[in-house]
Design a protein around this motif. Structure first.
Motif, short mmCIF file in Angstrom:
data_model
loop_
_atom_site.label_atom_id
_atom_site.label_comp_id
_atom_site.label_asym_id
_atom_site.label_seq_id
_atom_site.Cartn_x
_atom_site.Cartn_y
_atom_site.Cartn_z
N ASP A 98 0.85 -1.18 0.00
CA ASP A 98 0.00 0.00 0.00
C ASP A 98 0.89 1.24 0.00
N LEU A 99 1.13 1.76 -1.21
CA LEU A 99 2.10 2.85 -1.34
C LEU A 99 1.54 4.18 -0.81
N ALA A 100 0.21 4.24 -0.66
CA ALA A 100 -0.38 5.47 -0.12
C ALA A 100 0.06 5.66 1.33
N ALA A 101 0.39 4.55 1.99
CA ALA A 101 0.79 4.63 3.40
C ALA A 101 2.29 4.91 3.55
N VAL A 102 2.99 4.97 2.41
CA VAL A 102 4.45 5.18 2.46
C VAL A 102 4.76 6.68 2.30
N ALA A 103 5.65 7.17 3.14
CA ALA A 103 6.05 8.58 3.03
C ALA A 103 6.66 8.82 1.65
N PRO A 108 10.64 5.75 -3.44
CA PRO A 108 11.58 5.13 -4.39
C PRO A 108 12.28 3.90 -3.80
N ARG A 109 12.71 4.02 -2.56
CA ARG A 109 13.42 2.91 -1.93
C ARG A 109 12.49 1.70 -1.75
N VAL A 153 0.77 -0.73 -11.34
CA VAL A 153 1.85 0.20 -10.96
C VAL A 153 1.34 1.65 -10.92
N ALA A 154 0.73 2.09 -12.01
CA ALA A 154 0.30 3.49 -12.07
C ALA A 154 -0.66 3.85 -10.93
N PRO A 155 -1.72 3.04 -10.70
CA PRO A 155 -2.62 3.39 -9.60
C PRO A 155 -1.91 3.36 -8.24
N ALA A 156 -0.97 2.42 -8.07
CA ALA A 156 -0.27 2.32 -6.80
C ALA A 156 0.57 3.56 -6.52
N LEU A 157 1.06 4.17 -7.59
CA LEU A 157 1.86 5.39 -7.40
C LEU A 157 0.98 6.56 -6.99
N GLY A 158 -0.32 6.41 -7.22
CA GLY A 158 -1.25 7.41 -6.70
C GLY A 158 -1.50 8.55 -7.64
N GLU A 159 -2.49 9.32 -7.30
CA GLU A 159 -2.92 10.42 -8.16
C GLU A 159 -1.90 11.54 -8.21
#
Lengths: 209, 209
Positions: A98-103, A108-109, A153-159
């Motif tokens: 859940d990349l939305a929860a990642v700072a 990138p890391r 990938v694209a949705p995970a990177l967020g809006e």
């Protein structure tokens, strides 16, 4: 031991592929549905290894069935045709966190690390290897690759991330996979996963910012 | 018109491939050596288009000869075997500019731009496309790719660049080629060469610094 190529298909033991649904349960006490899941997973695992090693043209239903230790008619019953089996083999869940929860600074890391872990430490690796190798020569596989990036990938990177930048992040991750696992460029395979993460994450950050 | 895929092999007219040696000279007044160079270049051009489109296995000497408008025996005389013809088709001079003369800050931009120009504006493009596509499935082509990076890219980056970083720069450039020319990811093909250069050069800079 750092051998990024060790996930090439081999005659590995038939551990269940976690990408293909639940396969747990008491040994010998499987329900029909679970037994069916297991058979399907075993066929897919054999199919991915064959397609990855021999390519679409030279892979036969008979050889896949032999590797999965079942009858070829069962493969046809489950998948209908070699083409459908290929499609199913190319169906991959990247299982992105859940990349939305990642700072934002950590993104990138986290991304680089996740991809390295998927390629180097997961029994479903053959699927990723197969997808990358096939996408270069088969339009159907290339389409599947585009879908995976568009839908996962694209949705995970967020809006917050410009789609143009998401595409270039994909380029960077696929370039890493290409040089490390398929071309095995010595300068890239010599790096440990920690070193790759340290050196490559700033590059993803540069595209994302 | 921005169509990064337009360099896919097609039945294009047989212009001389500048990668294959001198082919100029007065029309109809060629020396034997120059005529031989032209024939060799025509065979290579046809071979690259065939290998890139149909793959190694399905390419025949006969089909290449027909496309080059010469007899199959001539192809054998020039190259000896399909394997040798494949090797020759994979021999590529990236024609990298003298990077030692480029200011360090400009290096990433110059590199990205050079690769875009090579892929999108040069009649030798088929050779690069063929190399990338073949390297994923043929060990011989993968070896050739590793040689090209070891002998052309790494030295061009100069002694100041850590070989580990040179490898990751290669990963970035190949990832760009893969997504833009082979997978045709919409997010990447939608970008103009100027946009790619602007967005991607900072990523190369991040790996190099």
């Amino acid at each position: 031991m750092n051998d990024p190529g060790r996930r090439l298909p081999s005659g590995s033991e038939p551990v269940p592929d976690p990408a293909d649904g639940p396969t747990d349960g008491p040994a010998g006490g499987l329900t029909g549905a679970r037994s069916s899941d297991r058979t399907r997973a075993a066929i897919l695992r054999a199919a991915r290894a064959h397609f990855a090693r021999h390519g679409y043209e030279r892979t036969t239903i008979r050889a896949v069935a032999a590797d999965a230790a079942i009858d070829a008619s069962m493969v046809m019953r489950y998948f209908g045709s070699k083409e459908n089996l290929f499609d199913a083999a190319l169906t991959i869940d990247l299982r992105l966190p859940d990349l939305a929860a990642v700072a934002r600074d950590d993104l990138p890391r986290v991304l680089v690390r996740h991809f390295l872990d998927r390629w180097e430490g997961d029994p479903a690796d053959d699927a990723l290897l197969l997808l990358l190798r096939s996408a270069v020569t088969h339009e159907r596989a290339a389409e599947r690759m585009r879908e995976i990036f568009a839908e996962q990938v694209a949705p995970a990177l967020g809006e917050a991330v410009d789609p143009r930048r998401a595409g270039l992040v994909s380029a960077q991750l696929l370039g890493l996979a290409l040089t490390r696992y398929l071309l095995r460029a010595p300068g890239v395979t010599a790096l440990t996963p920690d070193e790759v993460t340290e050196l490559y994450a700033p590059a993803l950050a540069a595209v994302l910012s």
